[in-house]
Design an enzyme around this catalytic site. Structure first.
Site, PDB file in Angstrom:
ATOM      1  N   ASP A 129      84.135 -10.457  10.444  1.00  0.00           N
ATOM      2  CA  ASP A 129      85.361 -10.160   9.723  1.00  0.00           C
ATOM      3  C   ASP A 129      86.251 -11.401   9.822  1.00  0.00           C
ATOM      4  O   ASP A 129      86.053 -12.255  10.698  1.00  0.00           O
ATOM      5  CB  ASP A 129      86.036  -8.931  10.351  1.00  0.00           C
ATOM      6  CG  ASP A 129      87.331  -8.561   9.657  1.00  0.00           C
ATOM      7  OD1 ASP A 129      87.389  -8.653   8.415  1.00  0.00           O
ATOM      8  OD2 ASP A 129      88.287  -8.187  10.349  1.00  0.00           O
ATOM      9  N   ASP A 177      90.241 -11.606   9.098  1.00  0.00           N
ATOM     10  CA  ASP A 177      91.587 -11.403   9.629  1.00  0.00           C
ATOM     11  C   ASP A 177      91.532 -10.742  11.004  1.00  0.00           C
ATOM     12  O   ASP A 177      91.061  -9.617  11.150  1.00  0.00           O
ATOM     13  CB  ASP A 177      92.409 -10.524   8.682  1.00  0.00           C
ATOM     14  CG  ASP A 177      92.505 -11.125   7.281  1.00  0.00           C
ATOM     15  OD1 ASP A 177      92.655 -12.350   7.178  1.00  0.00           O
ATOM     16  OD2 ASP A 177      92.417 -10.361   6.298  1.00  0.00           O
TER      17      ASP A 177
END
Length: 236
Positions: free
Chosen positions: A12, A14
């Site tokens: 991922d 963020d």
């Protein structure tokens, strides 16, 4: 970690690679609190939006899903057009902050990316954010990844977002990797659930505020506070 046991690493963005989760949190708070302050519907919880709301209802999800889930938790039902308007307002706020302030990746994350590059490990980014390519460019990391499955890509391909595993599965296939030999890194509960549901070799939770217990209960096999913890030796 014995990295040679794995075919690919899917991360991922963020909150895992860059601290842009903090920018997202501020943008969500500004948008939702402005909305709640003006909302006049009956039987709705109009108390201020908090960080707890972010982790419970928004974190890691496609933008419009986050709007819907938060509103549902507050007993608010809006037309789809209005839901999208609120989501777009949040996105505009995020882009303004990104353009103004830029973004610097977590040093520990860059150190692990450097190590994995030295090993020749295929890397992919899997983000619910449509802004993922712009964030990677701003952080100077756009050339590190063999595939970037952003929210925009998911929409284009008709892939359901996290907590469904489809975006991670697609990224693994784009890299020519076996899902069962791929590693997922996630800081969001919805993302950890996606990894756990996809049959991946390992789901690493990154605790940037959700909590070790929460990420473990969602399906993380291992939880770290910083990706540098997975380096073979101390970071200089």
């Amino acid at each position: 970690m014995t990295w040679t046991d794995h075919d690919a690493v899917l991360l991922d963005l963020d909150g895992v690679i860059t601290p842009t989760a903090e920018v997202h949190m501020r943008a969500w708070a500004d948008m939702f609190n402005a909305f709640l302050g003006s909302y006049e519907g009956a039987a709705a919880d109009r108390s201020p939006y908090t960080e707890a709301d972010y982790f419970a209802h928004v974190d890691g999800k496609p933008r419009y899903d986050g709007v819907r889930d938060f509103l549902a938790a507050r007993g608010i039902e809006l037309a789809e057009e209005r839901v999208r308007e609120l989501g777009d307002r949040k996105n505009d706020a995020f882009n303004e902050v990104l353009a103004r302030d830029g973004v610097v990746a977590y040093p520990g994350s860059v150190a692990l990316l450097d190590h994995l590059r030295e090993l020749g490990m295929p890397l992919g980014v899997v983000s619910s954010s449509a802004n993922a390519p712009a964030v990677l460019e701003a952080a100077g990391l756009a050339d590190r990844f063999g595939t970037v499955v952003s929210g925009a890509v998911a929409t284009e391909l008709g892939l359901p977002g996290k907590p469904e595993p489809d975006t991670f599965v697609h990224a693994a296939r784009e890299l020519g990797a076996d899902v069962a030999r791929s590693v997922v890194f996630e800081d969001a509960v919805s993302g950890v659930r996606a990894g756990a549901a996809g049959g991946f070799a390992l789901v690493v939770g990154v605790d940037r505020g959700a909590g070790v217990e929460t990420l473990s209960e969602a399906g993380a096999d291992l939880v770290v506070a910083d990706l540098a913890e997975l380096l073979p030796g101390p970071v200089a």
